[in-house]
Design an enzyme around this catalytic site. Structure first.
Site, short mmCIF file in Angstrom:
data_model
loop_
_atom_site.label_atom_id
_atom_site.label_comp_id
_atom_site.label_asym_id
_atom_site.label_seq_id
_atom_site.Cartn_x
_atom_site.Cartn_y
_atom_site.Cartn_z
N HIS A 34 -44.06 -5.53 41.20
CA HIS A 34 -45.49 -5.46 41.54
C HIS A 34 -45.69 -4.41 42.63
CE1 HIS A 34 -49.54 -7.31 41.72
NE2 HIS A 34 -49.47 -7.09 43.02
N ASP A 36 -48.43 -2.68 45.02
CA ASP A 36 -49.77 -2.84 45.61
C ASP A 36 -50.26 -1.51 46.16
OD1 ASP A 36 -50.46 -5.65 45.33
OD2 ASP A 36 -48.71 -6.03 46.61
N MET A 69 -55.96 -1.50 44.34
CA MET A 69 -57.03 -1.99 45.23
C MET A 69 -57.68 -0.76 45.85
SD MET A 69 -54.84 -5.16 46.76
CE MET A 69 -53.32 -4.44 46.15
N ASP A 176 -51.48 -13.93 42.57
CA ASP A 176 -51.01 -13.01 43.62
C ASP A 176 -51.51 -13.46 44.99
OD1 ASP A 176 -50.20 -10.81 45.08
OD2 ASP A 176 -51.50 -9.38 44.05
C1 DX5 Z 1 -52.34 -8.58 48.67
C2 DX5 Z 1 -51.37 -8.10 47.60
C3 DX5 Z 1 -50.27 -9.04 47.30
C4 DX5 Z 1 -49.40 -9.37 48.49
C5 DX5 Z 1 -48.56 -10.57 48.17
O1 DX5 Z 1 -53.43 -7.72 48.71
O2 DX5 Z 1 -52.06 -7.85 46.40
O3 DX5 Z 1 -49.49 -8.57 46.23
O4 DX5 Z 1 -48.61 -8.32 48.90
O5 DX5 Z 1 -47.80 -10.86 49.31
P1 DX5 Z 1 -47.33 -12.33 49.67
O6 DX5 Z 1 -46.53 -12.81 48.50
O7 DX5 Z 1 -46.52 -12.12 50.90
O8 DX5 Z 1 -48.57 -13.14 49.88
ZN ZN Z 2 -50.96 -7.42 44.49
#
Ligand code: DX5
Ligand code: ZN
Length: 220
Positions: A34, A36, A69, A176
């Site tokens: 994944h 981000d 995002m 997520d």
């Molecule tokens: C938040 C991201 C997530 C995040 C998840 O905006 O989209 O993917 O990094 O991280 P954890 O698992 O630490 O909540």
């Molecule tokens: Zn994410």
């Protein structure tokens, strides 16, 4: 219950050693990776661009699950597709023409995902679900790793599971944010089949990755 696919968020990896980190989670048994992507505009953080995705591509054959995002998003789809993304997920809240964005992702030969923020209603999916390959339920507000799971999203996962089953199509339901072995179990019980986990995958360092992933899958 079938074990969920695990898609570790590399946001929690050591950014100075990203290639090695990706190889380590691959060897530790993750299913997808994944990624981000944040722009400091749609969300209050800046992370990874297409050049980093391209640099990581030779390090693993696993699916690159790219979570955009960013706003606007359309102008960057081609770059992420070319960099090696397999799934490209976007936020309807981030753009005016989500249907067009989904068509553009499909036109690039990639799988398309729609992500819903904690405050976004499921009806956003009504006129998109027949065209998409994945729904990503945000169980934290997007922007940062390490936040706590928002439990109200479990109800949303249940509703979306029914919507997906009614289509008869193979659409992945991914969650997520704040996923740990305990919330993972709740998500799977509510109908999720893919779990993103940043902190819970990378905690303890490389020697722990396999055990962390296995715990997220519900083993041990
Ligand atoms: C938040 C991201 C997530 C995040 C998840 O905006 O989209 O993917 O990094 O991280 P954890 O698992 O630490 O909540
Ligand atoms: Zn994410």
């Amino acid at each position: 219950m079938t074990a969920p696919l695990i898609s570790p968020s590399i946001l929690s990896a050591d950014f100075a050693r990203l290639g090695e980190e990706v190889r380590a989670i691959d060897e530790a048994g993750c299913d997808w990776i994944h990624i981000d992507v944040m722009d400091g505009h749609y969300v209050p953080n800046i992370t990874i661009g297409p050049d980093v995705v391209k640099a990581l591509r030779p390090h693993t054959k696993k699916v690159f699950d790219v979570h955009l995002m960013i706003s606007p998003v359309d102008a960057y789809l081609e770059a992420f597709a070319g960099a090696g993304a397999d799934i490209i997920t976007v936020h309807p809240e981030a753009g005016a023409h989500t249907h067009r964005t989904v068509q553009a992702i499909k036109g690039l030969g990639k799988q398309a995902g729609i992500s819903l923020n904690p405050g976004t209603a499921v009806d956003e999916l009504d006129y998109l679900i027949d065209d998409i390959d994945l729904v990503l339920v945000m169980s934290v507000n997007p922007g940062f790793g390490g936040q706590s799971f928002i439990s109200s999203q479990l109800r949303k996962i249940e509703v979306i599971r029914k919507m997906i089953d009614a289509t008869g199509r193979d659409i992945r339901l991914e969650v997520d944010g704040g996923v740990n072995p305990e919330t993972a179990r709740q998500c799977v019980a509510a109908g999720a089949d893919v779990l993103v986990a940043g902190s819970a995958t990378f905690k303890g360092g490389p020697g722990q990755y396999a055990a962390n992933i296995s715990a997220l899958k519900g083993h041990g």
